[in-house]
Design a protein around this motif. Structure first.
Motif, PDB file in Angstrom:
ATOM      1  N   CYS A  54       0.808  -1.221   0.000  1.00  0.00           N
ATOM      2  CA  CYS A  54       0.000   0.000   0.000  1.00  0.00           C
ATOM      3  C   CYS A  54       0.842   1.272   0.000  1.00  0.00           C
ATOM      4  CB  CYS A  54      -0.955  -0.003   1.195  1.00  0.00           C
ATOM      5  SG  CYS A  54      -0.119   0.033   2.806  1.00  0.00           S
ATOM      6  N   ILE A  55       2.140   1.138  -0.305  1.00  0.00           N
ATOM      7  CA  ILE A  55       3.019   2.306  -0.297  1.00  0.00           C
ATOM      8  C   ILE A  55       3.698   2.441  -1.665  1.00  0.00           C
ATOM      9  CG2 ILE A  55       5.044   3.396   0.771  1.00  0.00           C
ATOM     10  CD1 ILE A  55       2.693   3.140   2.713  1.00  0.00           C
ATOM     11  N   ASP A  74      -1.248  -1.620   7.327  1.00  0.00           N
ATOM     12  CA  ASP A  74      -2.475  -0.863   7.084  1.00  0.00           C
ATOM     13  C   ASP A  74      -3.528  -1.254   8.122  1.00  0.00           C
ATOM     14  OD1 ASP A  74      -3.968   1.037   5.815  1.00  0.00           O
ATOM     15  OD2 ASP A  74      -4.173  -0.047   3.921  1.00  0.00           O
ATOM     16  N   ALA A 132       1.501   2.549   7.894  1.00  0.00           N
ATOM     17  CA  ALA A 132       1.185   3.406   6.753  1.00  0.00           C
ATOM     18  C   ALA A 132       0.478   4.677   7.205  1.00  0.00           C
ATOM     19  CB  ALA A 132       0.309   2.647   5.766  1.00  0.00           C
ATOM     20  N   ARG A 134      -1.989   7.046   6.025  1.00  0.00           N
ATOM     21  CA  ARG A 134      -3.012   7.084   4.972  1.00  0.00           C
ATOM     22  C   ARG A 134      -3.234   8.472   4.387  1.00  0.00           C
ATOM     23  NH1 ARG A 134      -8.126   3.298   5.754  1.00  0.00           N
ATOM     24  NH2 ARG A 134      -7.104   1.315   5.273  1.00  0.00           N
ATOM     25  N   TYR A 139       0.604   6.944  -0.110  1.00  0.00           N
ATOM     26  CA  TYR A 139      -0.279   5.849   0.290  1.00  0.00           C
ATOM     27  C   TYR A 139      -1.076   5.410  -0.933  1.00  0.00           C
ATOM     28  CZ  TYR A 139      -4.061   3.250   2.491  1.00  0.00           C
ATOM     29  OH  TYR A 139      -4.964   2.274   2.829  1.00  0.00           O
ATOM     30  N   ARG A 141      -4.026   3.666  -2.387  1.00  0.00           N
ATOM     31  CA  ARG A 141      -5.366   3.257  -1.958  1.00  0.00           C
ATOM     32  C   ARG A 141      -6.076   2.457  -3.048  1.00  0.00           C
ATOM     33  NH1 ARG A 141      -8.250   5.561   2.045  1.00  0.00           N
ATOM     34  NH2 ARG A 141      -6.837   7.353   2.080  1.00  0.00           N
TER      35      ARG A 141
END
Length: 195
Positions: A54-55, A74, A132, A134, A139, A141
């Protein structure tokens, strides 16, 4: 939100902290490439966050033009990984190293969370963990597996190809008996030249 995995906690480098050993929770590349001295390595579980690609990586595994994808903790679920115990005397230099490695852009937040240790003599310990952020532009998504595969396949950064990062992580997880279905799907296609 005192119990949130994304809540900041007391800095891990205070005067009192310098007098005790520290634990560091690893869930991605720190599992197979910690890069710091430790006195113990124990399997551990962190509750309240899960491992996810997620990065966006603009440095280690990609560039701003062709971002890679790396793991973050996350929100929600739980995550099995490794807890490293760092001697008090080694903590200041270890913390500097981890800050330089994990805090390049602020996409990770350093927190201290209790992790459950797979150790008959102890049940849990406070550990430094990088979760993370957000709210950060890096980030990532809502990416589907096909999009993740495409980004991982094409990206390369200062630490090498993004594919090597994913494959090394999947191998480290397999050595612990952990199957992450999403990462395994991506790894299978990377190894077979699919996607």
């Amino acid at each position: 939100m005192p119990n949130s995995p994304f809540s900041p906690s007391a800095p891990a480098h205070t005067e009192a902290a310098a007098e005790r050993d520290h634990w560091v929770f690893a869930y991605g590349s720190l599992m197979w490439n910690p890069g710091f001295a430790f006195v113990e390595r124990v399997e551990a579980t962190l509750v309240g966050a899960h491992r996810a690609l997620c990065i966006y990586s603009f440095h280690h595994r990609g560039t701003p033009e062709h971002p890679g994808l790396v793991l973050g903790l996350d929100s929600g679920g739980s995550c099995r990984g490794i807890a490293y115990k760092v001697a008090a005397a080694d903590w200041p230099q270890t913390h500097v190293y981890l800050t330089e490695r994990e805090q390049i852009s602020g996409v990770y937040r350093e927190t201290t969370r209790r992790v459950n240790l797979k150790d008959a003599a102890r049940t849990n310990a406070p550990a430094v963990a990088y979760v993370a952020n957000r709210a950060h532009p890096q980030y990532a998504r809502g990416l589907g597996l096909e999009d993740q595969l495409h980004m991982v396949r094409r990206s390369h950064g200062l630490s090498g190809p993004n594919r090597d990062y994913v494959l090394a992580t999947v191998d480290a997880l397999a050595a612990m008996g952990i199957v992450d279905s999403g990462l395994s799907w991506i790894a299978h296609r990377l190894r077979d030249g699919q996607g």
